[in-house]
Motif scaffolding. Structure first.
Motif, short mmCIF file in Angstrom:
data_model
loop_
_atom_site.label_atom_id
_atom_site.label_comp_id
_atom_site.label_asym_id
_atom_site.label_seq_id
_atom_site.Cartn_x
_atom_site.Cartn_y
_atom_site.Cartn_z
N ASP A 272 2.88 -0.02 -0.01
CA ASP A 272 2.15 0.35 -1.22
C ASP A 272 0.91 -0.52 -1.42
N ALA A 273 1.02 -1.78 -1.07
CA ALA A 273 -0.12 -2.69 -1.24
C ALA A 273 -1.11 -2.60 -0.09
N PHE A 274 -0.60 -2.35 1.12
CA PHE A 274 -1.45 -2.41 2.30
C PHE A 274 -2.10 -1.08 2.68
N VAL A 275 -1.33 -0.01 2.71
CA VAL A 275 -1.81 1.24 3.31
C VAL A 275 -3.07 1.79 2.62
N PRO A 276 -3.12 1.87 1.27
CA PRO A 276 -4.36 2.40 0.67
C PRO A 276 -5.60 1.60 1.05
N ARG A 277 -5.50 0.29 1.07
CA ARG A 277 -6.65 -0.54 1.45
C ARG A 277 -7.00 -0.38 2.92
N ALA A 278 -5.97 -0.28 3.74
CA ALA A 278 -6.20 -0.11 5.18
C ALA A 278 -6.87 1.23 5.47
N LEU A 279 -6.41 2.28 4.80
CA LEU A 279 -7.00 3.61 5.01
C LEU A 279 -8.47 3.62 4.59
N ALA A 280 -8.76 2.96 3.49
CA ALA A 280 -10.15 2.90 3.03
C ALA A 280 -11.02 2.13 4.02
N ALA A 281 -10.51 1.01 4.53
CA ALA A 281 -11.28 0.21 5.48
C ALA A 281 -11.49 0.97 6.79
N LEU A 282 -10.48 1.67 7.24
CA LEU A 282 -10.62 2.46 8.47
C LEU A 282 -11.59 3.62 8.28
#
Length: 418
Positions: A272-282
């Motif tokens: 929940d904390a990592f995936v949204p930020r990772a998707l945005a960065a990718l």
């Protein structure tokens, strides 16, 4: 003379050259490499002109611009190739190095020393710089080399090999130690694969289909290299900023190489904390994510993943993704779909890192670092012939020592066995 007869002629010449090259000390080999580097620079115009023919044929054949860029040579690239040869000349010579030794209780002096493999065949795609890089590494390690590049670079490779042979003719290294496999057809590759007794080892560099066909069909021993389905696993105890930085670098810094990440796995406890930020960065890096249902729940931009996606070496701005419930599930995923090249964990837990390192069976395992570091230059080897994903003889980036075998030498004083 048939293509098969042409091949036998150059293979036999390479075998004779290997016999003469093997006992040479470092100085004449280094002098020969420096002569090759000077000759390449002096012939820059001829090399670029031959390469232009290859580029023109590639364009007429509808080759993509990305592949044409890998094929293209200009004056600057030729200068870099020559400098790479000089760099190899400056590396330590592995031949003659004592790997281990002892004096036995009976007084025999025992040594295991490095010796050249003999004749190395190399099959590779695309880039003509590999022609020179491979030749330089083989000569430095005391080996003759049979080069079979792709037909798309035939004009470039023909000129490069001729220039190297002419340069070697004025040195103590036999000119026949560098040979271009005659012909452009697949049959010419088969001649190389079946030359057991003339060729000691075959190293394929390229995509999965090339490597698999050679492994399955060759009667010459093969060292598998290159195919990289690399993973980044983000553990429950990962630092999120660190994990995002590593993931984006591993995927997007240079996506068309074998040590780029092709899948990322995320522990459910941090998803929940990592995936949204990772998707945005990718997304900002231009990467398309192919995700499972749990990953897709975080963004409509994530496309459905397939089994083939998890097995894919994309070599593009695409990456597969999955949310997993444990480290062990991540390791199981890597063992099922990975290529045993490079896999990474991001975590602050030493226990998790130790378990990941112990259970992931890959040539390289990274802890809190990008997969992009699996490289002979990055490892400090100076150069590499490829990255081995098998377990016998060599594993991981292959530098000069990996282009040698060993010989046992024992010296006595009239010793006999009783």
């Amino acid at each position: 003379m048939s293509e098969a007869e042409d091949f036998l002629k150059v293979a036999r010449a390479a075998r004779e050259a290997a016999t003469a090259l093997a006992p040479l000390p470092r100085a004449p080999k280094d002098a020969a490499l420096l002569a090759v580097a000077d000759a390449l620079e002096a012939a820059t115009g001829e090399i670029v002109a031959a390469n232009a023919d290859d580029v023109e044929r590639a364009r007429e054949g509808g080759t993509s611009e990305a592949m044409i860029d890998r094929l293209r040579l200009d004056a600057g690239r030729v200068a870099k190739i020559a400098q790479a040869v000089r760099h190899v000349a400056g590396l330590p010579d592995p031949v003659g190095e004592v790997v281990r030794g002892s004096t036995l209780p009976n007084g025999l002096e025992l040594r295991q020393v490095r010796v050249p493999l003999g004749v190395i065949g190399i099959v590779y795609e695309g880039r003509p710089n590999v022609t020179v890089d491979a030749a330089a590494l083989c000569l430095k390690s005391g080996n003759a080399v049979l080069l079979r590049g792709s037909s798309s670079a035939y004009s470039s490779n023909t000129v490069l090999v001729r220039i190297m042979q002419e340069a070697l003719a004025g040195t103590d290294v036999p000119a026949d130690a560098v040979q271009l496999v005659p012909g452009r057809s697949r049959e010419s590759v088969k001649h190389l694969m079946r030359a057991r007794g003339l060729v000691d080892v075959l190293i394929p560099r390229g995509g999965a289909s090339l490597i698999n066909s050679i492994v399955e069909e060759s009667t010459v021993p093969v060292i598998e290299t290159g195919v990289g389905n690399c993973h980044v696993y983000v553990d429950a105890d990962a630092d999120i900023d660190t994990a995002i930085t590593i993931l984006v670098n591993a995927k997007a810094q240079r996506p068309s190489v074998c040590n780029a990440a092709e899948t990322f796995l995320v522990h459910a406890g941090i998803a929940d904390a990592f995936v949204p930020r990772a998707l945005a960065a990718l997304k900002d890096a231009g990467v398309t994510v192919h995700g499972d249902e749990r990953t897709r729940a975080y963004s409509p931009d994530v496309v459905p993943v397939t089994e083939d996606d998890y097995r894919a070496e994309f070599l593009s701005l695409d990456i597969a993704a999955a949310v997993v419930d444990s480290l062990d599930e991540a390791v199981s995923h890597i063992r099922r779909y990975g290529s045993a090249h490079t896999d990474a964990i991001v975590t602050r837990s030493q226990q998790a890192a130790r378990r990941f390192v112990a259970t992931v069976d890959s040539a390289a395992v990274a802890v809190n670092a990008s997969t992009r570091f699996t490289d002979g230059g990055e490892f400090g080897f100076g150069a590499e012939i490829g990255i081995s994903t098998q377990k016998l003889h060599a594993r991981g980036p292959m530098g000069l020592p990996e282009l040698t075998s060993t010989k046992w030498i024992y010296t006595g004083d009239g010793h006999i066995r009783v």
